[in-house]
Design a protein around this motif. Structure first.
Motif, PDB file in Angstrom:
ATOM      1  N   ALA A  38      11.213   3.048   9.339  1.00 48.07           N
ATOM      2  CA  ALA A  38      11.812   1.782   8.906  1.00 48.07           C
ATOM      3  C   ALA A  38      12.128   1.903   7.418  1.00 48.07           C
ATOM      4  O   ALA A  38      11.391   2.551   6.671  1.00 48.07           O
ATOM      5  N   ASP A  39      13.210   1.261   6.998  1.00 48.96           N
ATOM      6  CA  ASP A  39      13.640   1.340   5.601  1.00 48.96           C
ATOM      7  C   ASP A  39      12.740   0.536   4.672  1.00 48.96           C
ATOM      8  O   ASP A  39      12.523   0.914   3.533  1.00 48.96           O
ATOM      9  N   ASN A  40      12.249  -0.606   5.157  1.00 54.45           N
ATOM     10  CA  ASN A  40      11.413  -1.492   4.349  1.00 54.45           C
ATOM     11  C   ASN A  40      10.631  -2.418   5.274  1.00 54.45           C
ATOM     12  O   ASN A  40      10.754  -2.322   6.501  1.00 54.45           O
ATOM     13  N   GLY A  41       9.851  -3.309   4.695  1.00 55.14           N
ATOM     14  CA  GLY A  41       9.026  -4.203   5.506  1.00 55.14           C
ATOM     15  C   GLY A  41       9.822  -5.111   6.416  1.00 55.14           C
ATOM     16  O   GLY A  41       9.438  -5.362   7.559  1.00 55.14           O
ATOM     17  N   LYS A  46       7.040   2.205   7.643  1.00 51.66           N
ATOM     18  CA  LYS A  46       7.653   2.504   6.337  1.00 51.66           C
ATOM     19  C   LYS A  46       7.222   3.886   5.849  1.00 51.66           C
ATOM     20  O   LYS A  46       8.050   4.678   5.423  1.00 51.66           O
ATOM     21  N   GLN A  64       3.101  -1.036   8.039  1.00 46.57           N
ATOM     22  CA  GLN A  64       2.966  -0.109   6.912  1.00 46.57           C
ATOM     23  C   GLN A  64       3.299   1.321   7.344  1.00 46.57           C
ATOM     24  O   GLN A  64       3.951   2.068   6.620  1.00 46.57           O
ATOM     25  N   HIS A  98      12.788  -4.498   7.695  1.00 43.92           N
ATOM     26  CA  HIS A  98      13.332  -3.666   8.773  1.00 43.92           C
ATOM     27  C   HIS A  98      12.254  -3.385   9.814  1.00 43.92           C
ATOM     28  O   HIS A  98      12.502  -3.444  11.024  1.00 43.92           O
ATOM     29  N   ALA A  99      11.022  -3.088   9.342  1.00 50.35           N
ATOM     30  CA  ALA A  99       9.906  -2.844  10.264  1.00 50.35           C
ATOM     31  C   ALA A  99       9.659  -4.072  11.134  1.00 50.35           C
ATOM     32  O   ALA A  99       9.486  -3.960  12.350  1.00 50.35           O
ATOM     33  N   GLY A 139       8.893   6.731   7.524  1.00 49.02           N
ATOM     34  CA  GLY A 139      10.350   6.770   7.412  1.00 49.02           C
ATOM     35  C   GLY A 139      11.060   6.272   8.654  1.00 49.02           C
ATOM     36  O   GLY A 139      12.252   6.495   8.834  1.00 49.02           O
TER      37      GLY A 139
END
Length: 73
Positions: free
Chosen positions: A25-28, A20, A17, A30-31, A23
């Protein structure tokens, strides 16, 4: 290298979380990919648990970017 301060509402947040929110990671998805690849460090140590609980003061780094958890006083 500067460290970005990122405020959270509670005392803890999960690593996925936070990536994200900060900033990093672009989204979950990507994380998850960053963590599984060993590209994420918490306080200088590689972290592979997406659910790792972070606390105020922890520093998360991905590549050359760093972010520190802070809380609203």
């Amino acid at each position: 290298m500067s460290i970005r301060e990122v405020q959270i509402a509670d005392d803890t947040i999960r690593l996925g979380q936070f990536l994200k929110l900060a900033g990093l990671a672009d989204n979950g998805g990507h994380a998850k990919d960053l963590i599984e690849a060993g590209d994420v460090t918490v306080n200088g140590r590689t972290e592979v648990r997406r659910g790792r609980q972070l606390r105020v003061g922890d520093v998360v780094a991905v590549g050359g970017e760093k972010a520190r958890l802070t809380t609203a006083d």
